[in-house]
Design an enzyme around this catalytic site. Structure first.
Site, PDB file in Angstrom:
ATOM      1  N   CYS A 103      -8.396   1.850   1.957  1.00  0.00           N
ATOM      2  CA  CYS A 103      -7.222   1.213   1.313  1.00  0.00           C
ATOM      3  C   CYS A 103      -6.041   2.318   1.097  1.00  0.00           C
ATOM      4  CB  CYS A 103      -7.288   0.741  -0.086  1.00  0.00           C
ATOM      5  SG  CYS A 103      -6.034   0.451  -1.079  1.00  0.00           S
ATOM      6  N   TYR A 131       3.348  -4.582   5.509  1.00  0.00           N
ATOM      7  CA  TYR A 131       2.404  -5.648   5.078  1.00  0.00           C
ATOM      8  C   TYR A 131       3.388  -6.788   5.306  1.00  0.00           C
ATOM      9  CZ  TYR A 131      -1.445  -3.162   3.115  1.00  0.00           C
ATOM     10  OH  TYR A 131      -2.643  -2.310   3.303  1.00  0.00           O
TER      11      TYR A 131
END
Length: 329
Positions: free
Chosen positions: A57, A188
């Site tokens: 992450c 994203y």
């Protein structure tokens, strides 16, 4: 952790995090730009807290890097979740028996529910967990790295870098905001766009920012000059994932990072700096994105490439400034 806006099906990140902070003084930050906090606070106490992160992450990767740069490895323990998770939670499937050895949990969700049995939002990393109660303190990722610097200063390594230099703070805050909205979150926005229109707008915003960074870093070694700051940490975690994931998986494919001479050299410079490159696990990164995002990659096939050897090639950026913040491995 994320939601989609109804209008235009554009990606919007859910930023509703548990807001608690860990501070040196009850209710007051040591950052002069912050002052008294209006959220619940917990006391700085070596050995009390466990940073739960995942190498896959980018948001958690920030915290791993900052903890290492500041020399807090023996002050705040580190628990690592595996690269994949289901709808419920990140899992401690890298540990023997699939159980975190300190918290004795199989899932990070358990720490969240220990804090609030009715918790119904995303179970995210990084997370700071109170070891005595085995319950979540905070998952506010920007605050976690901020506070590791300002609130844990009494426990930093003697030669720890100044990640938040006061003399350039105002500009640095502006740079970090742009990096977050246009690059960290921008990839994203491309990857999770649900219409061609939303994707096109996201793509243009991302590459406008990438070109701005390419120009900014032409004559300065780091984002704020000749020393590493928090701004570099925040940008690095996205750049490290760019060619391996974002270029193809998120359709950020105008060009690869490795085809941008300045940004690629800058990223290699940081990668080769102790505290950065050793936190990157490209296999875990690819497993996370290509397996978890079933809507984007329904086959679950994880690509074998790209070639990682280029990260170790000479970068030539020593000529631009002092290698402050480096230390011996």
């Amino acid at each position: 952790m994320s939601a989609y806006a109804a209008k235009g099906k554009a990606f919007e990140r859910d930023m509703r995090y548990v807001p608690d902070r860990i501070t040196r003084e009850d209710g007051r930050s040591q950052d002069p730009h912050v002052g008294t906090l209006d959220v619940p606070t917990w006391p700085v106490e070596p050995g009390r807290y466990r940073l739960v992160a995942a190498r896959a992450c980018p948001w958690a990767n920030r915290a791993i890097i900052v903890r290492t740069l500041l020399g807090l490895e023996n002050v705040v323990s580190l628990g690592l979740a595996g690269p994949t998770h289901d709808q419920r939670s990140w899992r401690f499937d890298l540990d023997p028996g699939g159980v975190d050895p300190v918290l004795r949990y199989e899932r990070l969700e358990q720490a969240y529910l220990a804090r609030d049995p009715s918790y119904d939002r995303g179970v995210t990393v990084p997370a700071m967990v109170d070891v005595p109660t085995r319950s979540l303190v905070t998952n506010d990722f920007p605050a976690i790295t901020h506070d590791l610097f300002f609130e844990w200063r009494d426990h930093h390594r003697p030669d720890a870098p100044d990640l938040w230099p006061d003399e350039c703070r105002e500009e640095m805050d502006e740079v970090m905001e742009k990096v977050f909205t246009e690059v960290n979150n921008g990839v994203y926005r491309c990857g999770f766009a649900r219409t061609q229109e939303a994707y096109g707008a996201a793509y243009d915003r991302l590459w406008s920012a990438m070109d701005w960074l390419e120009e900014r870093l032409t004559d300065r070694r780091y984002l704020m000059g000749d020393r590493i700051t928090e701004a570099d940490v925040r940008l690095f975690t996205t750049l490290a994932r760019f060619d391996a994931v974002y270029h193809g998986h998120f359709k950020c494919n105008r060009n690869k990072l490795s085809e941008m001479p300045v940004l690629w050299a800058y990223a290699r410079d940081l990668f080769q700096t102790p505290g950065f490159g050793e936190t990157i696990d490209f296999d875990q990164i690819k497993q996370h994105y290509y397996v978890v995002h079933e809507d984007i990659n329904p086959t679950g096939i994880v690509p074998k490439g790209p070639d990682e050897s280029g990260w170790h090639a000479p970068h030539g950026r020593e000529r631009l400034g002092s290698p402050q913040a480096r230390r011996s491995a």
